[in-house]
Scaffold this motif. Structure first.
Motif, PDB file in Angstrom:
ATOM      1  N   GLY A  13       0.656  -1.154   0.010  1.00  0.00           N
ATOM      2  CA  GLY A  13       0.141  -0.043   0.148  1.00  0.00           C
ATOM      3  C   GLY A  13       0.808   1.355  -0.098  1.00  0.00           C
ATOM      4  N   LEU A  16       2.310   1.603  -3.719  1.00  0.00           N
ATOM      5  CA  LEU A  16       1.026   2.087  -4.607  1.00  0.00           C
ATOM      6  C   LEU A  16       0.918   3.743  -4.345  1.00  0.00           C
ATOM      7  CD1 LEU A  16      -1.268  -0.871  -4.397  1.00  0.00           C
ATOM      8  CD2 LEU A  16       0.214  -0.128  -6.316  1.00  0.00           C
ATOM      9  N   SER A  17       1.023   4.261  -3.266  1.00  0.00           N
ATOM     10  CA  SER A  17       0.859   5.656  -2.711  1.00  0.00           C
ATOM     11  C   SER A  17       1.646   6.651  -3.572  1.00  0.00           C
ATOM     12  CB  SER A  17       0.780   5.885  -1.253  1.00  0.00           C
ATOM     13  OG  SER A  17       2.197   6.071  -1.049  1.00  0.00           O
ATOM     14  N   LYS A  39      -9.353  -6.606  -2.143  1.00  0.00           N
ATOM     15  CA  LYS A  39      -8.242  -5.461  -2.033  1.00  0.00           C
ATOM     16  C   LYS A  39      -7.774  -5.340  -3.153  1.00  0.00           C
ATOM     17  CE  LYS A  39      -5.703  -5.059   1.595  1.00  0.00           C
ATOM     18  NZ  LYS A  39      -4.562  -5.289   2.562  1.00  0.00           N
ATOM     19  N   TRP A  43      -7.576  -1.927  -5.688  1.00  0.00           N
ATOM     20  CA  TRP A  43      -6.388  -1.282  -5.888  1.00  0.00           C
ATOM     21  C   TRP A  43      -6.205  -0.903  -7.766  1.00  0.00           C
ATOM     22  CZ3 TRP A  43      -2.570  -4.152  -2.337  1.00  0.00           C
ATOM     23  CH2 TRP A  43      -2.393  -3.428  -1.197  1.00  0.00           C
ATOM     24  N   ARG A  46      -8.151   1.776  -8.629  1.00  0.00           N
ATOM     25  CA  ARG A  46      -7.825   3.164  -8.073  1.00  0.00           C
ATOM     26  C   ARG A  46      -6.564   3.536  -8.829  1.00  0.00           C
ATOM     27  NH1 ARG A  46      -6.350   4.866  -1.864  1.00  0.00           N
ATOM     28  NH2 ARG A  46      -5.780   6.873  -2.338  1.00  0.00           N
ATOM     29  N   TYR A  47      -5.684   2.398  -9.211  1.00  0.00           N
ATOM     30  CA  TYR A  47      -4.259   2.833  -9.766  1.00  0.00           C
ATOM     31  C   TYR A  47      -4.194   2.267 -11.059  1.00  0.00           C
ATOM     32  CZ  TYR A  47      -3.256   3.493  -4.682  1.00  0.00           C
ATOM     33  OH  TYR A  47      -3.127   3.997  -3.470  1.00  0.00           O
TER      34      TYR A  47
END
Length: 331
Positions: A13, A16-17, A39, A43, A46-47
């Motif tokens: 995490g 990925l931020s 999860k 992700w 989102r990414y």
């Protein structure tokens, strides 16, 4: 770099931020066990990750991936890194590299035979403030004392005391304070001064694992103490004392925040060269460059550094009679 990630824990995490801030790193895939599917799907959305996997071997067969980042519990680093190398992928392996030096040496041999990049993701070796400290060392004169304290009360410690054993406190999974938190101190010191002459580890043991401990490194002309704690906390700091001045850093060895250089009887000089807020940013910028330029000379230098660290860990475990991870089955 065309990156595939394996793992779904906090460190992934963290990665990925910020990873999309490095435009030359293309995040292609992420893999974890089926129970993490929800999860991974979140992700992915989102990414903008192209594909998710629950089967690691299938991810390794994806030709769009040239590099694998391993963000798994410590005891899995060796087997997952080996499989990736044998599949022709470059490997970025989260710290600690492996559970023991023998596993590390096997991975190193495979990577060098196949001319693949194999590096340990260890933040401080790439941080600008850390690199600056190296330049200030000659100004300190003869080094006399080095002290590193990284103490952080673990969010998992209460569960551990109640009998719920998670990876960070599991001896079968190469957990414990030495491997998880004091490791940053070891990398910090070995990166500045090389291998010590003597190593002794004084560990506080609970349920067969070191929850905190004091590592003593004897360099002959100077002495070093590395404190790593997951069962208590204190202000984190690094001090390097010479006969002509000192360096003081009021942060843990994995962050390397600003530091002060103070010549004897003079005013402190504050130094802060960091230009990104995330501690992992600089290392991944460098990993991308290494892979793009096929800089195997730099890889060799970093593997030599990691081997020195692994040897310190082995000596520390021996001095404290610590036996965990795969070593438990080789007695």
């Amino acid at each position: 770099m065309k990156l595939g990630i394996v793992g779904a824990g906090m460190i992934v995490g963290d990665l990925l931020s910020f990873i999309q801030e490095i435009p030359t790193i293309l995040l292609k895939t992420i893999c974890s066990r089926p129970s993490h599917e929800e999860k991974l799907l979140a992700w992915q959305h989102r990414y903008g990750i192209s594909q998710i996997y629950s089967d690691y071997s299938k991810m390794l067969r994806n030709n769009e991936v040239d590099t694998v980042y391993i963000g798994l519990p410590n005891h899995l680093h060796y087997s997952y890194a080996k499989e990736a190398l044998l599949s022709g992928k470059h490997v970025i392996c989260e710290k600690p590299f492996t559970s023991n030096v023998h596993e590390f040496l096997e991975l190193k041999e495979i990577a060098q035979q196949r001319k693949l990049v194999l590096v340990e993701a260890i933040t401080n070796q790439y941080l600008k403030n850390y690199l600056s400290i190296k330049e200030y060392l000659p100004k300190l004169g003869e080094i006399k004392i080095v002290e590193c304290n990284y103490s952080q009360y673990s969010s998992r410690y209460e569960a551990f005391k109640a009998g719920v054993i998670q990876p960070a406190f599991n001896p079968e999974m190469s957990g414990g304070a030495l491997m998880d938190i004091n490791l940053y101190n070891i990398h910090f010191v070995v990166g500045l001064f090389g291998s010590p002459k003597k190593v002794e580890y004084l560990a506080n043991m609970e349920r067969g694992i070191d929850t905190s401990g004091i590592l003593l490194l004897d360099y002959g002309d100077f002495k070093c103490v590395c404190i790593g704690s997951k069962d208590s906390t204190a202000p984190n700091a690094v001090n390097i004392q010479g006969n002509k001045g000192y360096v003081h850093m009021a942060s843990s060895a994995n962050i390397c925040d600003y530091f002060e250089y103070t010549p004897n009887k003079e005013t402190p000089i504050q130094v802060d060269l960091k230009d990104h807020s995330h501690r992992m940013y600089d290392e991944f910028v460098e990993f991308e460059r290494i892979i793009r330029e096929n800089d195997l000379e730099k890889v060799s230098d970093m593997l030599e550094h990691s081997e020195k660290v692994m040897n310190v860990i082995e000596k520390a475990k021996q001095s404290a009679n610590l036996v965990f991870g795969p070593d438990k089955h080789n007695l």
